[in-house]
Design a protein around this motif. Sequence first.
Motif, PDB file in Angstrom:
ATOM      1  N   ILE A 279       0.606  -1.647  -0.174  1.00  0.00           N
ATOM      2  CA  ILE A 279      -0.093  -0.107  -0.216  1.00  0.00           C
ATOM      3  C   ILE A 279       0.748   1.515   0.121  1.00  0.00           C
ATOM      4  N   PHE A 280       2.034   1.310   1.025  1.00  0.00           N
ATOM      5  CA  PHE A 280       2.756   2.549   0.352  1.00  0.00           C
ATOM      6  C   PHE A 280       3.462   2.019  -0.377  1.00  0.00           C
ATOM      7  N   PHE A 281       3.603   1.541  -1.374  1.00  0.00           N
ATOM      8  CA  PHE A 281       4.150   1.703  -2.645  1.00  0.00           C
ATOM      9  C   PHE A 281       3.761   2.625  -3.858  1.00  0.00           C
ATOM     10  N   THR A 282       2.341   2.832  -3.490  1.00  0.00           N
ATOM     11  CA  THR A 282       1.552   3.039  -4.150  1.00  0.00           C
ATOM     12  C   THR A 282       1.333   4.770  -4.036  1.00  0.00           C
ATOM     13  N   MET A 283       2.190   4.842  -2.798  1.00  0.00           N
ATOM     14  CA  MET A 283       1.926   6.408  -2.490  1.00  0.00           C
ATOM     15  C   MET A 283       3.284   6.572  -3.499  1.00  0.00           C
ATOM     16  N   LEU A 284       4.160   6.170  -3.734  1.00  0.00           N
ATOM     17  CA  LEU A 284       6.006   6.718  -4.677  1.00  0.00           C
ATOM     18  C   LEU A 284       5.310   6.332  -6.332  1.00  0.00           C
ATOM     19  N   PHE A 285       4.783   5.537  -6.179  1.00  0.00           N
ATOM     20  CA  PHE A 285       4.549   5.074  -8.086  1.00  0.00           C
ATOM     21  C   PHE A 285       2.892   4.991  -7.899  1.00  0.00           C
ATOM     22  N   ASN A 286       2.477   5.820  -9.220  1.00  0.00           N
ATOM     23  CA  ASN A 286       1.260   4.793  -9.841  1.00  0.00           C
ATOM     24  C   ASN A 286       0.620   4.511 -11.014  1.00  0.00           C
ATOM     25  N   GLY A 287       0.424   3.518 -11.605  1.00  0.00           N
ATOM     26  CA  GLY A 287      -0.077   3.492 -13.179  1.00  0.00           C
ATOM     27  C   GLY A 287       0.166   4.676 -13.746  1.00  0.00           C
ATOM     28  N   GLY A 288      -0.433   6.281 -14.014  1.00  0.00           N
ATOM     29  CA  GLY A 288      -0.246   6.687 -15.001  1.00  0.00           C
ATOM     30  C   GLY A 288      -1.662   7.190 -15.199  1.00  0.00           C
ATOM     31  N   MET A 289      -1.364   8.173 -16.265  1.00  0.00           N
ATOM     32  CA  MET A 289      -2.975   8.807 -16.635  1.00  0.00           C
ATOM     33  C   MET A 289      -3.513   7.623 -17.549  1.00  0.00           C
ATOM     34  N   ILE A 290      -2.628   6.883 -18.937  1.00  0.00           N
ATOM     35  CA  ILE A 290      -3.139   6.504 -20.166  1.00  0.00           C
ATOM     36  C   ILE A 290      -3.406   5.079 -19.611  1.00  0.00           C
ATOM     37  N   PRO A 291      -3.134   4.467 -18.953  1.00  0.00           N
ATOM     38  CA  PRO A 291      -3.013   3.361 -18.759  1.00  0.00           C
ATOM     39  C   PRO A 291      -4.758   2.837 -17.183  1.00  0.00           C
ATOM     40  N   THR A 292      -4.318   4.317 -16.745  1.00  0.00           N
ATOM     41  CA  THR A 292      -5.991   4.382 -15.723  1.00  0.00           C
ATOM     42  C   THR A 292      -6.815   4.496 -16.816  1.00  0.00           C
ATOM     43  N   TYR A 293      -7.012   5.095 -17.844  1.00  0.00           N
ATOM     44  CA  TYR A 293      -8.136   5.238 -18.582  1.00  0.00           C
ATOM     45  C   TYR A 293      -8.252   3.935 -19.218  1.00  0.00           C
ATOM     46  N   LEU A 294      -7.415   3.771 -19.685  1.00  0.00           N
ATOM     47  CA  LEU A 294      -7.768   2.312 -20.868  1.00  0.00           C
ATOM     48  C   LEU A 294      -8.532   1.231 -19.520  1.00  0.00           C
ATOM     49  N   LEU A 295      -7.992   1.592 -18.267  1.00  0.00           N
ATOM     50  CA  LEU A 295      -8.530  -0.011 -17.224  1.00  0.00           C
ATOM     51  C   LEU A 295      -9.967   0.981 -16.517  1.00  0.00           C
ATOM     52  N   ILE A 296      -9.928   2.011 -16.611  1.00  0.00           N
ATOM     53  CA  ILE A 296     -11.380   2.328 -16.469  1.00  0.00           C
ATOM     54  C   ILE A 296     -12.375   2.046 -17.002  1.00  0.00           C
ATOM     55  N   ARG A 297     -12.165   2.299 -18.707  1.00  0.00           N
ATOM     56  CA  ARG A 297     -12.783   2.048 -20.156  1.00  0.00           C
ATOM     57  C   ARG A 297     -12.628   0.524 -20.162  1.00  0.00           C
ATOM     58  N   ASP A 298     -12.060  -0.288 -19.707  1.00  0.00           N
ATOM     59  CA  ASP A 298     -12.531  -1.718 -19.470  1.00  0.00           C
ATOM     60  C   ASP A 298     -13.369  -2.524 -18.200  1.00  0.00           C
ATOM     61  N   LEU A 299     -12.817  -1.415 -17.432  1.00  0.00           N
ATOM     62  CA  LEU A 299     -14.255  -1.790 -16.540  1.00  0.00           C
ATOM     63  C   LEU A 299     -15.795  -1.424 -16.661  1.00  0.00           C
ATOM     64  N   HIS A 300     -15.812  -0.351 -18.549  1.00  0.00           N
ATOM     65  CA  HIS A 300     -16.954   0.023 -18.309  1.00  0.00           C
ATOM     66  C   HIS A 300     -17.541   1.222 -17.768  1.00  0.00           C
ATOM     67  N   MET A 301     -16.832   2.051 -16.953  1.00  0.00           N
ATOM     68  CA  MET A 301     -16.848   3.093 -15.520  1.00  0.00           C
ATOM     69  C   MET A 301     -17.333   4.317 -16.454  1.00  0.00           C
ATOM     70  N   LEU A 302     -16.840   4.094 -17.717  1.00  0.00           N
ATOM     71  CA  LEU A 302     -16.971   5.653 -18.473  1.00  0.00           C
ATOM     72  C   LEU A 302     -18.243   6.146 -18.566  1.00  0.00           C
ATOM     73  N   ASP A 303     -18.460   7.651 -18.784  1.00  0.00           N
ATOM     74  CA  ASP A 303     -19.486   8.210 -18.737  1.00  0.00           C
ATOM     75  C   ASP A 303     -20.600   7.389 -17.430  1.00  0.00           C
ATOM     76  N   THR A 304     -19.897   6.779 -16.138  1.00  0.00           N
ATOM     77  CA  THR A 304     -21.334   6.299 -15.021  1.00  0.00           C
ATOM     78  C   THR A 304     -21.023   7.877 -13.768  1.00  0.00           C
ATOM     79  N   PHE A 305     -21.381   7.593 -12.801  1.00  0.00           N
ATOM     80  CA  PHE A 305     -21.399   8.025 -11.910  1.00  0.00           C
ATOM     81  C   PHE A 305     -20.351   7.661 -11.047  1.00  0.00           C
TER      82      PHE A 305
END
Length: 302
Positions: A122-148
């Motif tokens: 969990i501490f590791f996530t405070m130092l590094f993250n996936g970045g904007m584009i990988p995060t967008y692709l993950l959210i798209r694959d989870l079908h959460m785009l244009d949802t609350f």
Amino acid sequence: MASKRYRKLGAATGGERVGQIINGIFLGLMVVITIYPFWHVVMYSLSDSHASMSGGIFLWPREFSLLSYQQLLSTKQLYICYRNSLLKTLIGTGVSLLLTALTAYPLSLPRFKGRGFFSLMIFFTMLFNGGMIPTYLLIRDLHMLDTFWVYVLPAAMSAYNMFILRNFFQSIPPSLEESALLDGANPFQVLFHLVLPLSGPALAALAMFYGVALWNGYMDNVLYVNDSNLQLLQNFLRQLIAAAGAKSGTVSEMADVSAASRLTEETVKMTVITVSVIPVLIVYPFLQKYYTKGVMVGSVKG
């Protein structure tokens, strides 16, 4: 004689009175420095647009006018965005507190095997993250785009806040939990009926952290949502300021375009800032007393 002697004992010396006067002046200046910027914004927004263009210090409105508020508050989209931002803040804060408590409690228990490994991950996530584009692709694959739920779930738990709450849980005497377990309580009952009721200051502080971050955040709206019915207040106000700055149709989002065209860019900005901070100003005094106490207790490992 005795009362005179007591007054002499209780009276401040000359040096102490000078110190008190200096402290009073210093604290008064700090109050003015802290409050005046917001006061300036409010007074500017209540002034006539052309009268306020002369600049300077605003102690009172110049040629009092509510035109900017009338135009802004007559915009239907404003209320839709207010609703979305309030729901995002309320639901997001509740979900975040629940997930943070469910994660922090087992990591606070010495008997939990692997808590060092999970804490490190969990501490590791405070130092590094996936970045904007990988995060967008993950959210798209989870079908959460244009949802609350794209406003709530991707950032549902802050690692920093989890460690604060974990440290607070560790300061609670283990004998309380042991007594509950001996009485037949399971870990969920210990958490919800014993640990959380004792963690009010820390939970209040974290609720304010999460609430302010959720209320002010708008990048998730910019990146993941195109539906105007899901637009957030901060993104809507940002578009108004950008439209006023570009002077292209000025504030075409407002209901009466002809009246809105008489507003200057600065007046629109000041009005927008005032409207956006009102909910925070209403809630903050009720949580402020928990802020310092909760953070200080949670930051010291007991």
